[in-house]
Structure formats: structure tokens, C-alpha cells
Design a protein around this motif. Structure first.
Motif, short mmCIF file in Angstrom:
data_model
loop_
_atom_site.label_atom_id
_atom_site.label_comp_id
_atom_site.label_asym_id
_atom_site.label_seq_id
_atom_site.Cartn_x
_atom_site.Cartn_y
_atom_site.Cartn_z
N GLY A 124 36.79 17.28 53.60
CA GLY A 124 37.05 15.98 54.22
C GLY A 124 36.41 15.83 55.59
O GLY A 124 36.83 14.99 56.38
N GLU A 167 37.37 13.85 48.52
CA GLU A 167 37.56 13.76 49.97
C GLU A 167 36.54 12.85 50.67
O GLU A 167 36.90 12.13 51.59
CB GLU A 167 37.50 15.16 50.60
CG GLU A 167 38.63 16.07 50.20
CD GLU A 167 39.99 15.54 50.62
OE1 GLU A 167 40.11 14.98 51.73
OE2 GLU A 167 40.94 15.68 49.83
N LYS A 170 37.12 9.09 51.46
CA LYS A 170 38.18 8.80 52.45
C LYS A 170 37.63 8.73 53.87
O LYS A 170 38.30 8.23 54.77
CB LYS A 170 39.26 9.88 52.38
CG LYS A 170 39.99 9.94 51.06
CD LYS A 170 40.96 11.11 51.05
CE LYS A 170 41.57 11.34 49.69
NZ LYS A 170 42.44 12.54 49.69
N ILE A 171 36.42 9.23 54.09
CA ILE A 171 35.81 9.24 55.41
C ILE A 171 35.30 7.83 55.71
O ILE A 171 34.64 7.22 54.87
CB ILE A 171 34.66 10.26 55.48
CG1 ILE A 171 35.20 11.68 55.22
CG2 ILE A 171 33.94 10.20 56.82
CD1 ILE A 171 34.14 12.74 55.03
#
Length: 180
Positions: A124, A167, A170-171
Motif C-alpha cells: 500500500g 492495495e 486505494k492510493i
């Protein structure tokens, strides 16, 4: 006619065909540095590694992403003479032919996770991707931060890809690796 001339003609007349189905657009614009740059857009709006804050807006440190998949698979540096702007970020190519291939299918040739380190993405996080530390897995290009990280990533490539696929989205799209 020589191959370079034919490739330039192909690039100028090639229809844009991105793999993402919605809101595909293509434009060309003149610049003082080079003749024409083709612009291609699709739904892929995730952060792309273009270097530290304040550096040029060029992906993969200027390396030709098509070169990873063609010929002997050894990456080569691209040139400002052959460039395509994909979702607002420039990609450079060693030839007009490679630029045309990228223009036709940018999602096929663009590195995964925007060229950020694949192992960091599995956590992430954003970290720079080194264009010389790469792997092609299932027809997709993955970069890593350094040799030690790539060694770790190689221990469970499939597992790290699965984690990064979850992941990385989600950034925030405007995040930069030096902000993470």
C-alpha cells in the motif's frame, strides 16, 4: 521507403484503441521541442511514477516500455522525438514504430502500478520503480525499487501481485512516491 518513414506515417494515421472502454480520447499538440505528441486517455487514473517532485513528467525514467516486450526484451531508453502522452504523463520511445504500438494499446505496455515498485505497492506504499529491475509476468511489466527489494518480491511474485492489485487502487491518484 524506409521503415522509419513508414512507421511515422503509421503513427500519424493509426486509430486510437485503448483497452479501457470509457471516455477514450486522442489529441495531438505541437510543442517547441519536437514536432507532434499524441495524447491518449482512458480510465487508468492511478498515480504514475515520474521521478521526485519537480522533475519532468516522464514515465519509466524515459525508457521505451514497448522495448521490454519486443526483440530480445532488453529495455532501451526512449527519445523525446517519439513520445506519447498517456493520461497526462509522457512516455518516450526509441522509434516511431514503438510509439505507434503504445498509442494503439497503452494499457498493454504501461508498467503496472504506474511504474512504482511492485513490492511497495503490495504494502500500500509508493516507491520509485527502477526501469532496469523488472519482470514481465503474464504479459504485464512490473518494476522494483532496488535489487534487494526485487529479490524479496521474487520469493512470492504471485502473492505480491495479488496484494498490490488490492492495495494500489486505494492510493490517491494525486499521490507521489515522495509523499507516501
Amino acid at each position: 521507403m524506409n521503415k522509419t518513414f513508414l512507421a511515422a506515417i503509421m503513427m500519424a494515421t493509426l486509430p486510437i484503441a485503448c483497452s479501457a472502454p470509457s471516455s477514450d480520447t486522442a489529441e495531438t499538440s505541437e510543442t517547441a521541442e519536437t514536432a507532434t505528441i499524441v495524447e491518449v486517455s482512458d480510465d487508468m487514473k492511478l498515480p504514475v511514477f515520474t521521478g521526485p517532485a519537480g522533475s519532468e513528467n516522464v514515465a519509466v525514467s524515459g525508457y521505451d516500455t514497448v522495448s521490454y516486450f519486443e526483440g530480445d526484451g532488453v529495455p532501451v531508453e526512449g527519445s523525446k522525438d517519439h513520445r506519447v502522452k498517456y493520461n497526462g504523463v509522457e512516455y518516450h520511445f526509441a522509434s516511431a514504430e514503438n510509439a505507434a504500438k503504445f498509442q494503439a494499446e497503452p494499457a498493454k505496455y504501461a508498467p503496472q502500478y504506474g511504474g512504482h515498485c511492485a513490492w511497495a505497492a503490495s504494502r500500500g506504499k509508493l516507491a520509485s520503480g527502477d526501469p532496469n529491475l523488472y519482470a514481465i509476468v503474464d504479459g504485464k511489466l512490473y518494476l522494483n525499487f532496488n535489487q534487494q527489494v526485487q529479490n524479496t518480491w521474487n520469493e512470492d511474485v504471485t502473492g505480491f501481485i495479488e496484494k498490490a492489485d488490492k492495495e494500489f487502487p486505494k492510493i490517491p491518484a494525486d499521490a507521489r512516491y515522495d509523499d507516501a
